[in-house]
Design a protein around this motif. Structure first.
Motif, PDB file in Angstrom:
ATOM      1  N   TYR A  30       0.947  -1.175   0.401  1.00 44.85           N
ATOM      2  CA  TYR A  30       0.479   0.126   0.292  1.00 44.85           C
ATOM      3  C   TYR A  30       0.464   1.154  -0.179  1.00 44.85           C
ATOM      4  CZ  TYR A  30      -2.431   3.990   1.109  1.00 44.85           C
ATOM      5  OH  TYR A  30      -3.480   5.171   2.051  1.00 44.85           O
ATOM      6  N   ASP A  31       0.437   2.502  -0.878  1.00 48.63           N
ATOM      7  CA  ASP A  31       1.320   3.427  -0.796  1.00 48.63           C
ATOM      8  C   ASP A  31      -0.134   4.699  -1.632  1.00 48.63           C
ATOM      9  OD1 ASP A  31       2.844   5.070  -0.290  1.00 48.63           O
ATOM     10  OD2 ASP A  31       4.294   3.850  -0.915  1.00 48.63           O
ATOM     11  N   LEU A  32       0.790   5.707  -1.737  1.00 47.07           N
ATOM     12  CA  LEU A  32      -0.550   7.035  -1.003  1.00 47.07           C
ATOM     13  C   LEU A  32      -1.351   7.225  -2.556  1.00 47.07           C
ATOM     14  CD1 LEU A  32       0.747   9.807   1.401  1.00 47.07           C
ATOM     15  CD2 LEU A  32      -0.943   8.129   1.641  1.00 47.07           C
ATOM     16  N   SER A  33      -0.406   6.325  -4.001  1.00 43.53           N
ATOM     17  CA  SER A  33      -0.583   6.750  -4.888  1.00 43.53           C
ATOM     18  C   SER A  33      -0.188   6.044  -5.895  1.00 43.53           C
ATOM     19  CB  SER A  33      -0.620   8.751  -5.504  1.00 43.53           C
ATOM     20  OG  SER A  33       0.839   8.214  -6.048  1.00 43.53           O
ATOM     21  N   ALA A  74      -3.600   1.786  -3.648  1.00 44.30           N
ATOM     22  CA  ALA A  74      -3.749   2.545  -3.019  1.00 44.30           C
ATOM     23  C   ALA A  74      -4.416   2.871  -2.399  1.00 44.30           C
ATOM     24  CB  ALA A  74      -3.316   3.854  -4.166  1.00 44.30           C
ATOM     25  N   THR A 100      -1.726   7.979  10.660  1.00 44.89           N
ATOM     26  CA  THR A 100      -1.629   6.220   9.129  1.00 44.89           C
ATOM     27  C   THR A 100      -2.379   5.360  10.537  1.00 44.89           C
ATOM     28  OG1 THR A 100       0.283   7.131   8.780  1.00 44.89           O
ATOM     29  CG2 THR A 100      -0.586   4.383   8.230  1.00 44.89           C
TER      30      THR A 100
END
Length: 282
Positions: A30-33, A74, A100
């Motif tokens: 998982y990452d923001l974009s 994302a 987070t």
């Protein structure tokens, strides 16, 4: 614990993802974009090359199988929906980690175990934001996890002892040597030893006592160590020492952060993973 989610796909986050998948776990990255995640295939190729070099049994079949076990998203709710364990590897700032975990707590299954990979922050400072402090603790990895494979397990006063042991077993399942840290300690065992060493090197550099190359040369020749402190900085990557140093009470370390930002980070010299840091790896 077969289903792992890793929050953050930076230098260490991507290593945790790949090592866990290589060890047979199903991993969600998982990452923001989507733009960040789109660069992951390049990272997997970099790591596959490192495994070919350093891991004796790293066949093409095993490396390709590892990549096939990784799914990127994302969407936070999607990322954690089936997670048995979540490992957070977001930037080393307390407010970012707290925010987070507040978001994760709202969407993760109740059974899921939460772990932070924080290098310096205490689990007890993050636990109240997780919504399940008894199922929250730290699992800390050294950089280049496939080679330097310690997994430091550190709870806080409210961590369930059974959860602590489950995480120690999980660490072993993904090829780590579990190090049970019996008492909360900033920096665990590894960084309690390493950070003062790196800070001393940074001070020598900032004060103009010697160049990074000569500082490293002095250390490796005099002690027989395979690498010196600035090679270690390159493996860690520039962002972690920058974040740790920029608000330091020590003016020398604040100056070191300024040097990192001006002469390295702003030029894209982010460390070994980027091809250049204090040294060139291109």
């Amino acid at each position: 614990m077969q289903h792992l989610t890793v929050l953050g796909t930076g230098v260490l986050g991507s290593q945790i993802i790949f090592q866990s998948a290589y060890s047979g776990k199903d991993v969600v990255a998982y990452d923001l974009s989507g733009d960040i995640l789109a660069k992951l295939p390049e990272r997997w190729e970099y790591l596959k090359a490192a495994y070919r070099r350093d891991v004796p049994d790293a066949s093409e079949e095993k490396l390709d199988a590892a990549v096939s076990r990784i799914r990127a998203t994302a969407d936070l709710a999607d990322a954690v929906s089936a997670a048995d364990i979540i490992i957070e590897a977001v930037p080393e700032r307390l407010d970012i980690k707290q925010q987070t975990w507040e978001k994760v707590a709202a969407v993760a299954p109740e059974r899921t175990i939460f772990c932070t990979n924080s290098s310096t922050l205490l689990p007890s400072d993050i636990a109240p934001f997780t919504g399940r402090p008894a199922r929250f603790l730290a699992l800390h990895f050294a950089n280049e996890v496939w080679k330097f494979n310690t997994g430091e397990v550190m709870g806080h006063a409210g961590t369930d002892p059974e959860v602590f042991e489950e995480v120690a077993v999980f660490a072993e399942q993904i090829g780590m040597v579990p190090i049970r840290v019996n008492k909360e300690q900033p920096g665990y065992v590894l960084n309690s030893l390493l950070v003062p060493f790196l800070n001393a090197a940074a001070a020598l550099f900032v004060k103009g006592v010697a160049s990074p190359e000569d500082i490293d040369k002095t250390w490796t020749i005099a002690t027989g160590a395979p690498v010196g402190p600035f090679r270690i900085y390159d493996v860690v990557g520039m962002m972690t020492p920058y974040n740790l140093s920029k608000d330091s009470a020590d003016p020398t370390m604040r100056e070191f952060a300024e040097v990192l930002k001006r002469d390295y980070i702003d030029k894209g010299y982010l460390g070994k993973g980027a091809g250049r840091g204090f040294y060139s790896y291109e």
